[in-house]
Enzyme design. Structure first.
Site, mmCIF file in Angstrom:
data_model
loop_
_atom_site.group_PDB
_atom_site.id
_atom_site.type_symbol
_atom_site.label_atom_id
_atom_site.label_comp_id
_atom_site.label_asym_id
_atom_site.label_seq_id
_atom_site.Cartn_x
_atom_site.Cartn_y
_atom_site.Cartn_z
ATOM 1 N N HIS A 67 0.899 -1.324 0.015
ATOM 2 C CA HIS A 67 0.018 -0.007 -0.027
ATOM 3 C C HIS A 67 0.952 1.187 0.136
ATOM 4 O O HIS A 67 1.388 1.757 0.947
ATOM 5 C CB HIS A 67 -0.834 0.238 1.196
ATOM 6 C CG HIS A 67 -1.791 -1.187 1.405
ATOM 7 N ND1 HIS A 67 -3.019 -1.186 1.396
ATOM 8 C CD2 HIS A 67 -1.279 -2.217 2.046
ATOM 9 C CE1 HIS A 67 -3.807 -2.361 1.479
ATOM 10 N NE2 HIS A 67 -2.638 -3.034 2.162
ATOM 11 N N GLU A 145 -9.019 -0.254 -5.213
ATOM 12 C CA GLU A 145 -9.740 -0.907 -4.120
ATOM 13 C C GLU A 145 -11.035 -0.591 -4.082
ATOM 14 O O GLU A 145 -11.386 0.680 -4.082
ATOM 15 C CB GLU A 145 -9.065 -0.497 -2.819
ATOM 16 C CG GLU A 145 -9.387 -1.159 -1.411
ATOM 17 C CD GLU A 145 -8.671 -0.637 -0.263
ATOM 18 O OE1 GLU A 145 -8.246 -1.422 0.369
ATOM 19 O OE2 GLU A 145 -8.806 0.610 -0.044
ATOM 20 N N SER A 149 -19.160 -1.348 3.621
ATOM 21 C CA SER A 149 -20.046 -2.339 4.104
ATOM 22 C C SER A 149 -21.580 -1.953 4.187
ATOM 23 O O SER A 149 -22.634 -2.564 4.345
ATOM 24 C CB SER A 149 -19.376 -2.830 5.382
ATOM 25 O OG SER A 149 -19.627 -1.863 6.379
ATOM 26 N N HIS A 183 -11.254 -4.984 -0.456
ATOM 27 C CA HIS A 183 -10.699 -4.625 0.695
ATOM 28 C C HIS A 183 -10.626 -5.852 1.700
ATOM 29 O O HIS A 183 -9.629 -6.377 1.983
ATOM 30 C CB HIS A 183 -11.133 -3.406 1.498
ATOM 31 C CG HIS A 183 -10.267 -3.246 2.933
ATOM 32 N ND1 HIS A 183 -10.897 -3.548 3.853
ATOM 33 C CD2 HIS A 183 -9.026 -2.934 3.077
ATOM 34 C CE1 HIS A 183 -9.891 -3.586 4.901
ATOM 35 N NE2 HIS A 183 -8.907 -3.202 4.452
ATOM 36 N N GLU A 213 -7.176 -12.033 8.535
ATOM 37 C CA GLU A 213 -5.769 -11.520 8.694
ATOM 38 C C GLU A 213 -5.712 -11.611 10.318
ATOM 39 O O GLU A 213 -4.788 -12.016 10.862
ATOM 40 C CB GLU A 213 -5.705 -9.996 8.364
ATOM 41 C CG GLU A 213 -4.654 -9.228 8.778
ATOM 42 C CD GLU A 213 -4.596 -7.889 8.104
ATOM 43 O OE1 GLU A 213 -5.514 -7.376 7.825
ATOM 44 O OE2 GLU A 213 -3.470 -7.178 8.194
ATOM 45 N N ASP A 311 3.316 -5.751 2.223
ATOM 46 C CA ASP A 311 2.225 -4.972 2.806
ATOM 47 C C ASP A 311 2.713 -3.519 2.751
ATOM 48 O O ASP A 311 4.055 -3.139 2.382
ATOM 49 C CB ASP A 311 1.513 -5.229 4.076
ATOM 50 C CG ASP A 311 0.139 -5.247 4.174
ATOM 51 O OD1 ASP A 311 -0.509 -4.666 3.259
ATOM 52 O OD2 ASP A 311 -0.319 -5.916 4.928
HETATM 53 O O1 MCF Z 1 -2.930 -4.734 4.878
HETATM 54 C C1 MCF Z 1 -2.709 -3.646 5.693
HETATM 55 C C2 MCF Z 1 -3.617 -4.569 7.101
HETATM 56 N N1 MCF Z 1 -4.966 -4.674 6.648
HETATM 57 C C3 MCF Z 1 -5.899 -3.885 5.943
HETATM 58 N N2 MCF Z 1 -5.596 -2.823 5.391
HETATM 59 C C4 MCF Z 1 -4.489 -2.143 5.273
HETATM 60 C C5 MCF Z 1 -3.220 -2.653 5.540
HETATM 61 N N3 MCF Z 1 -2.565 -1.371 5.207
HETATM 62 C C6 MCF Z 1 -3.321 -0.468 4.779
HETATM 63 N N4 MCF Z 1 -4.634 -0.967 4.464
HETATM 64 C C7 MCF Z 1 -5.800 0.098 4.151
HETATM 65 C C8 MCF Z 1 -6.565 -0.643 3.366
HETATM 66 O O2 MCF Z 1 -6.391 -0.600 1.978
HETATM 67 O O3 MCF Z 1 -6.316 0.646 5.203
HETATM 68 C C9 MCF Z 1 -7.473 1.154 4.737
HETATM 69 C C10 MCF Z 1 -7.740 0.231 3.521
HETATM 70 O O4 MCF Z 1 -8.014 1.190 2.452
HETATM 71 C C11 MCF Z 1 -8.552 1.058 5.710
HETATM 72 S S1 MCF Z 1 -9.290 -0.053 6.548
HETATM 73 C C12 MCF Z 1 -8.057 -0.777 7.718
HETATM 74 FE FE FE Z 2 -2.667 -5.116 2.949
#
Ligand code: MCF
Ligand code: FE
Length: 407
Positions: A67, A145, A149, A183, A213, A311
Site C-alpha cells: 500500500h 480498491e 459495507s 478490501h 488477517e 504490505d
Molecule cells: O494490509 C494492511 C492491514 N490490513 C488491511 N488494510 C490495510 C493495510 N495497510 C493499509 N490498509 C488499508 C486498506 O487498504 O487500510 C485502509 C484500507 O483502505 C482502511 S481499513 C483498515
Molecule cells: Fe494489505
C-alpha cells in the site's frame, strides 16, 4: 540484443536450476540461457557485460502486495493488536495520506528498485499513488480498491471505484496493468462485491483481497462478536458481519489471476476453497507479526502457491523485499534453512508473477527480461547454500534490468 553473465545465475525455473558462470541473451524477452562458455562461442560478436567476482544474476523480485499511499507512517500507528492498529489507522489516516506526497512515494519506489524489486502489486485506495507508479520503471499491477459495507452507500462507492479504475485504464501499458482489490470480507457489502467481481471477470482483470488477517476478524465474521462488534456498532451502526468467510469466497469463481492476502486465520475449508479457486496467498510475514502477533502456517497451504508481499509502511518498517525475505526466513524457523531459502526465492519471483498474471520471475527463454544482479561478500563453496546466502547478505542490487533495459 544484449548479453550479461554472472558467477551465479539463479534461474528460479521449475528445477530451481543455478548455473555457475552462466550467461543470458536478451532483448525485452529472454532469448537464451546457458553457460558463459557456450554463449561466447555462439555469439562471438556481441559484447558481454561480465559481472564481477561472486556476482549473482536472478529474476527481479516481485512484491505482490504493497500500500504505497500509507508510505508516510513510521512512528504513528499502533502495533501488537489488530483492533488497536485499526483504530489508529482511523484516527491518523487523513494526516498519513496527506504526508504521503507523490514525491515521497516516488522516493520509496526508487528505493524499492535499489533493493531488488522490479514488479509490484500496488493496492491503491484513492489513486493518489497512480502518478509515481506510472513514472517509475517498476512494473505495476495497479489494484483499485473497493471498500464499503453500508448498503445505502453502495452506488456511490461503486461509482467512485469505477471512475478510479477507468482513469487507471487510460494509462494501461505493458508495465502498468489496472486490476481490482477487494478490501476484505468485513468491509465490502455483498452487492458491491458481486458488481466489482463481475466487472473484473468481464474485463479479465487480476483480483486481490485481504482475507482473515486477525482473530478479531475471525470472531466477527463467524460469530458477530469480539472487538469488531464495538467498532461496527460505533462507526457504522452495524451489528452483523456482511458475509461469512465462505459466502465471501464463493463470489470469486472464474477469476483468472486471484490472490488472497494474509489468510492467517483461514479454516481448513477456507483453504480448500482458495485452492479450488486456483488462487494464490500473499504472505506478509512482517505485517502479521506487527499487527497480530501471528504467523501463517505454511504447512496448511499444502499446494496453494504463496507469494511475498511487504504490505505497506502502515504495517512494516521496510518496503525492501530482501528485508522481507530475511524476516520470513527467521520467522519460519521450523523449516530447513536451505530448502526454505530456495522456496522463498521462488515465492518472491515466479509465484508473484503467476499470481499477478504476468510472464516474469524466471530466467528462461521467452520470459520477460526482468533481472537483478548483486555481489555476495565472498566465495560460496556449496551451491546448495547459495539461496540462503543471497537472502542473508543482500541489501542493495548493482544492476536492475526491466523489460530488457538497464534502469
Ligand atoms: O494490509 C494492511 C492491514 N490490513 C488491511 N488494510 C490495510 C493495510 N495497510 C493499509 N490498509 C488499508 C486498506 O487498504 O487500510 C485502509 C484500507 O483502505 C482502511 S481499513 C483498515
Ligand atoms: Fe494489505
Amino acid at each position: 540484443m544484449k548479453i550479461i553473465s554472472a558467477n551465479w545465475l539463479v534461474t528460479c525455473d521449475e528445477n530451481s536450476r543455478i548455473i555457475k558462470n552462466g550467461a543470458v541473451v536478451f532483448d525485452d524477452k529472454i532469448i537464451e540461457v546457458d553457460s558463459l562458455l557456450e554463449i561466447e562461442k555462439k555469439y562471438p560478436n556481441i559484447e558481454i557485460n561480465k559481472l564481477d567476482k561472486n556476482s549473482v544474476l536472478m529474476p527481479g523480485l516481485i512484491n505482490s502486495h504493497v500500500h504505497l499511499e500509507f508510505s508516510s507512517n513510521t512512528t504513528t500507528l499502533k502495533y501488537g493488536n489488530f483492533y488497536s492498529w485499526l483504530n489508529s489507522v482511523i484516527k491518523h489516516r487523513e494526516e498519513l495520506i496527506t504526508k504521503a506526497t507523490k514525491e515521497l512515494i516516488s522516493t520509496k519506489l526508487s528505493r524499492m528498485k535499489k533493493t531488488g524489486t522490479t514488479t509490484i502489486g500496488a493496492i491503491s485506495s484513492y489513486s493518489f499513488d497512480i502518478e509515481p507508479c506510472i513514472k517509475s520503471p517498476i512494473n505495476t499491477v495497479f489494484f483499485c480498491e473497493v471498500i464499503g459495507s453500508k448498503a445505502d452507500m453502495i452506488d456511490t462507492l461503486f461509482a467512485d471505484f469505477k471512475s478510479r479504475l477507468n482513469n487507471a485504464k487510460k494509462y494501461a501499458s505493458k508495465s502498468f496493468i489496472p486490476a481490482v482489490a477487494i478490501h476484505s470480507p468485513y468491509s465490502v457489502h455483498p452487492f458491491l462485491l458481486r458488481e466489482s467481481l463481475n466487472l473484473a471477470r468481464n474485463e479479465n482483470l487480476a483480483v486481490s483481497a485481504h482475507f482473515l488477517e486477525s482473530r478479531e476478524e475471525f470472531d466477527w465474521l463467524h460469530k458477530d462478536e469480539g472487538s469488531f462488534l464495538e467498532f461496527f456498532k460505533n462507526f457504522l451502526n452495524q451489528e452483523k458481519a456482511v458475509s461469512k468467510p465462505m459466502e465471501f469466497l464463493n463470489h470469486f469463481t472464474n477469476i483468472k489471476n486471484l490472490s488472497f492476502t494474509h489468510c492467517v486465520e483461514a479454516s481448513e475449508r477456507d483453504l480448500e476453497k482458495i485452492k479450488s479457486l486456483g488462487a494464490n496467498i500473499n504472505h506478509c510475514v512482517t505485517s502479521n507479526r506487527l499487527l497480530n502477533n501471528s504467523k501463517l502456517d505454511l504447512l496448511r497451504l499444502e499446494d496453494i502457491p504463496f507469494t511475498i508481499g511487504t504490505d505497506g509502511l502502515s504495517s512494516n518498517n521496510s518496503l525492501s523485499m530482501f528485508d522481507e525475505l530475511r524476516n520470513a526466513l527467521m520467522a519460519h524457523y521450523d523449516k530447513n534453512i536451505n530448502d526454505f531459502s530456495k522456496i522463498l526465492l521462488k515465492a518472491a519471483t515466479v509465484n508473484g508473477s503467476r499470481a499477478l498474471g504476468l510472464n516474469k520471475g524466471v530466467i528462461e527463454k521467452d520470459f520477460d527480461a526482468d533481472m537483478i544482479s548483486f555481489s555476495l561478500p565472498d566465495e560460496v563453496e556449496d551451491i546448495e547454500d547459495l539461496p540462503m546466502y543471497i537472502i542473508l547478505h543482500t541489501k542493495f542490487v548493482d544492476n536492475t534490468i526491466i523489460g530488457g533495459e538497464y534502469v
